[in-house]
Enzyme design. Structure first.
Site, PDB file in Angstrom:
ATOM      1  N   GLY A   1       0.881  -1.181  -0.108  1.00 62.10           N
ATOM      2  CA  GLY A   1       0.034   0.043   0.174  1.00 62.10           C
ATOM      3  C   GLY A   1       0.760   1.179   0.046  1.00 62.10           C
TER       4      GLY A   1
ATOM      5  N   LEU B   1      -4.061  -6.090  -4.896  1.00 64.15           N
ATOM      6  CA  LEU B   1      -3.187  -5.102  -4.850  1.00 64.15           C
ATOM      7  C   LEU B   1      -1.940  -5.603  -4.198  1.00 64.15           C
ATOM      8  CD1 LEU B   1      -2.587  -1.979  -4.865  1.00 64.15           C
ATOM      9  CD2 LEU B   1      -3.368  -1.793  -2.627  1.00 64.15           C
ATOM     10  N   ASP B   2      -0.912  -5.459  -4.901  1.00 58.18           N
ATOM     11  CA  ASP B   2       0.734  -5.726  -4.610  1.00 58.18           C
ATOM     12  C   ASP B   2       0.760  -7.057  -4.332  1.00 58.18           C
ATOM     13  OD1 ASP B   2       1.394  -3.106  -5.036  1.00 58.18           O
ATOM     14  OD2 ASP B   2       0.784  -2.494  -2.732  1.00 58.18           O
ATOM     15  N   GLU B   3      -0.081  -8.068  -4.973  1.00 56.79           N
ATOM     16  CA  GLU B   3      -0.079  -9.398  -4.701  1.00 56.79           C
ATOM     17  C   GLU B   3       0.467 -10.256  -6.031  1.00 56.79           C
ATOM     18  OE1 GLU B   3      -0.569 -11.375  -2.170  1.00 56.79           O
ATOM     19  OE2 GLU B   3      -1.536  -9.720  -0.610  1.00 56.79           O
TER      20      GLU B   3
END
Length: 285
Positions: free
Chosen positions: A201, A227-229
């Site tokens: 994040g 998100l960001d995975e």
């Protein structure tokens, strides 16, 4: 003699004879293998391979695909054949911080990255002068909740119109929608200014500073709806200590981000990355 360079990547269930079947057909075509990498995932019993080779004059994509088709059918392979004489096209997206953008453009200019930047897209005007200097079309598309869907449709149209093979988020500080992430899966690389999976994040360097970490890093990954995975392509770290401020963390991090993103883009452009579920296999050298 005129030659062409190709890269073949393949995956299938592991069993004896895969390498021999492929290389024999290439040899019969008169092709010369320049690089060969393979990996057997013993957990899934899947075999992965990347072969870079030079084909003689008169041997094109159609002839190669025809020669390999029996082996592909026999082993039920998933394959991709890339003609390296065709320069990949990419769109770079950026917000206000332009260090990663500038590094990519420089590496293209000096020939370390083989690609053509067909557009620079930003939600701010800051990088317009850079685009003008590089003679690259610049698109200023501010993003709000009201126009997000419209701007993403414009991006999809731009990808189609330019024939872009890759979209690079070079510190583009907007979250792509689930729909767009799915439609462009495997074609969007993001640089996250943290060593994922930690500090996801916003403001990750400040999060890291508050936790008193001893190493900071950056992660380049494919974008997914989570998100960001997305599957990680490349990472790097640098040691820090208690005497550094959050601003020092961010300054050092910017250097890491630029390097990590450039390496990830290079691996992708050279067909060195194979996505396997939530992970990647990266054939580096």
């Amino acid at each position: 003699m005129t030659t062409k360079s190709f890269v073949l990547t393949l995956s299938c269930e592991d069993r004896p004879g895969i390498v021999a079947a492929v290389t024999t057909e290439l040899a019969d075509l008169g092709a010369n293998i320049a690089e060969s990498d393979q990996f057997w995932d013993q957990v899934t019993n899947r075999f992965f391979m990347r072969i870079a080779f030079i084909a003689p004059e008169g041997v094109g994509r159609e002839a190669i695909e025809k020669a390999l088709s029996p082996a592909i059918a026999r082993f039920d392979m998933k394959t991709t054949l890339v003609d390296r004489s065709v320069r990949p096209k990419m769109i770079i997206m950026v917000s206000k911080f332009d260090h990663a953008l500038l590094h990519l453009l420089y590496q293209i200019r000096v020939g370390w990255l083989e690609a053509e930047v067909v557009a620079i897209v930003s939600n701010h005007e800051d990088s317009r002068r850079t685009a003008d200097y590089e003679d690259v079309p610049f698109h200023h598309w501010p993003v709000t909740k009201a126009n997000k869907a419209e701007q993403e449709e414009k991006l999809l149209t731009l990808v189609k119109d330019t024939g872009a093979d890759l979209v690079v988020l070079a510190r583009y500080m907007q979250i792509l929608s689930d729909s767009l992430s799915k439609r462009l899966f495997g074609k969007v690389i993001n640089i996250h200014h943290s060593f994922l999976p930690s500090f996801k994040g916003a403001r990750p360097y400040h999060q890291a500073h508050e936790r008193g970490v001893k190493m900071i890093g950056a992660t380049a990954h494919y974008v997914t709806a989570d998100l960001d995975e997305g599957p990680i392509i490349e990472q790097d770290v640098e040691r820090v200590n208690h005497s550094l401020s959050a601003a020092d963390f961010a300054a050092r991090g910017r250097d890491i981000e630029a390097r990590v993103l450039a390496r990830a883009v290079k691996y992708h452009l050279e067909s060195r990355v194979m996505i396997v579920g939530t992970k990647t296999i990266v054939f580096t050298r």
